[in-house]
Design a protein around this motif. Structure first.
Motif, short mmCIF file in Angstrom:
data_model
loop_
_atom_site.label_atom_id
_atom_site.label_comp_id
_atom_site.label_asym_id
_atom_site.label_seq_id
_atom_site.Cartn_x
_atom_site.Cartn_y
_atom_site.Cartn_z
N VAL A 9 0.84 -1.19 0.00
CA VAL A 9 0.00 0.00 0.00
C VAL A 9 0.88 1.24 0.00
O VAL A 9 1.87 1.31 0.72
CB VAL A 9 -0.91 0.03 1.26
CG1 VAL A 9 -1.82 1.24 1.25
CG2 VAL A 9 -1.71 -1.26 1.37
N SER A 10 0.51 2.21 -0.84
CA SER A 10 1.17 3.51 -0.83
C SER A 10 0.08 4.54 -0.51
O SER A 10 -1.11 4.22 -0.56
CB SER A 10 1.83 3.81 -2.17
OG SER A 10 0.86 4.11 -3.15
N PRO A 11 0.45 5.79 -0.21
CA PRO A 11 -0.57 6.79 0.08
C PRO A 11 -1.55 7.00 -1.09
O PRO A 11 -2.71 7.34 -0.86
CB PRO A 11 0.23 8.07 0.32
CG PRO A 11 1.55 7.59 0.80
CD PRO A 11 1.80 6.32 0.03
N GLU A 12 -1.10 6.76 -2.31
CA GLU A 12 -1.95 6.99 -3.47
C GLU A 12 -2.91 5.85 -3.77
O GLU A 12 -4.00 6.07 -4.28
CB GLU A 12 -1.09 7.22 -4.75
CG GLU A 12 -0.19 8.42 -4.71
CD GLU A 12 1.13 8.13 -4.00
OE1 GLU A 12 1.62 6.99 -4.03
OE2 GLU A 12 1.67 9.07 -3.39
N ARG A 13 -2.47 4.59 -3.47
CA ARG A 13 -3.30 3.47 -3.91
C ARG A 13 -2.85 2.15 -3.30
O ARG A 13 -1.75 2.06 -2.74
CB ARG A 13 -3.25 3.35 -5.43
CG ARG A 13 -1.86 3.05 -5.96
CD ARG A 13 -1.79 3.10 -7.47
NE ARG A 13 -0.41 3.06 -7.90
CZ ARG A 13 0.08 2.21 -8.78
NH1 ARG A 13 -0.70 1.33 -9.35
NH2 ARG A 13 1.33 2.25 -9.12
N THR A 77 2.30 -7.18 5.17
CA THR A 77 1.78 -5.89 4.72
C THR A 77 2.94 -4.92 4.65
O THR A 77 3.71 -4.81 5.61
CB THR A 77 0.71 -5.35 5.70
OG1 THR A 77 -0.35 -6.29 5.80
CG2 THR A 77 0.16 -4.01 5.22
N VAL A 78 3.06 -4.23 3.52
CA VAL A 78 4.08 -3.20 3.36
C VAL A 78 3.36 -1.88 3.13
O VAL A 78 2.53 -1.76 2.23
CB VAL A 78 5.03 -3.51 2.17
CG1 VAL A 78 5.96 -2.33 1.92
CG2 VAL A 78 5.84 -4.77 2.46
N LEU A 79 3.65 -0.91 3.98
CA LEU A 79 3.14 0.45 3.85
C LEU A 79 4.31 1.30 3.37
O LEU A 79 5.22 1.58 4.14
CB LEU A 79 2.61 0.96 5.19
CG LEU A 79 1.56 0.09 5.86
CD1 LEU A 79 1.26 0.60 7.26
CD2 LEU A 79 0.30 0.05 5.03
N ALA A 80 4.32 1.64 2.10
CA ALA A 80 5.44 2.35 1.50
C ALA A 80 5.11 3.82 1.32
O ALA A 80 3.99 4.17 0.94
CB ALA A 80 5.79 1.74 0.14
#
Length: 133
Positions: A9-13, A77-80
């Protein structure tokens, strides 16, 4: 080979979600691979290449810049901070960012500003290195 659930997951999508065999993650303390049954683990990310190995085909390569990875009982889960498929990444953007960081180092008026600019420069140089064939 056993699979596990992975979300990027990135802030955009939501960049990726699905069942995978393996994910290689660029951790701040070193790169690490995650397989089904991995022990619980939390790590910060460094700029680099995250590789997703699905059940078939070539690995999917995603350029990430900062964030966190968490391995838990439900998977990884990866929060990039930023996540861009390698084929969409613009090397000219990195070259420009490197040039800007070098100028910021030269123009810095305080040690704190100089250190931040050096950190950005190192991150961009790392990204440049992982994108080379």
């Amino acid at each position: 080979m056993a699979t596990f659930h992975f979300e990027l997951v990135s802030p955009e999508r939501l960049v990726f979600t699905g069942e995978v065999n393996q994910v290689d993650v660029p951790g701040e303390e070193g790169e690490f691979g995650v397989f089904a049954g991995h022990a619980p683990y939390v790590a910060t990310l460094k700029p680099g290449m995250l590789k997703i190995y699905a059940t078939s085909g070539a690995p999917q390569r995603i350029v990430v810049k900062g964030g966190f990875a968490e391995v838990g009982p439900t998977g990884l889960t990866v929060l990039a901070e930023q996540a861009t498929p390698a084929e969409e990444f613009d090397p000219a953007m990195i070259a420009e960012a490197i040039k800007d960081a070098e100028e910021d180092i030269a123009d810095a008026e305080t040690d704190v500003a100089r250190d931040k600019a050096r950190q950005r420069l190192e991150q961009m140089q790392t990204l440049c290195g992982v994108l080379e064939p």
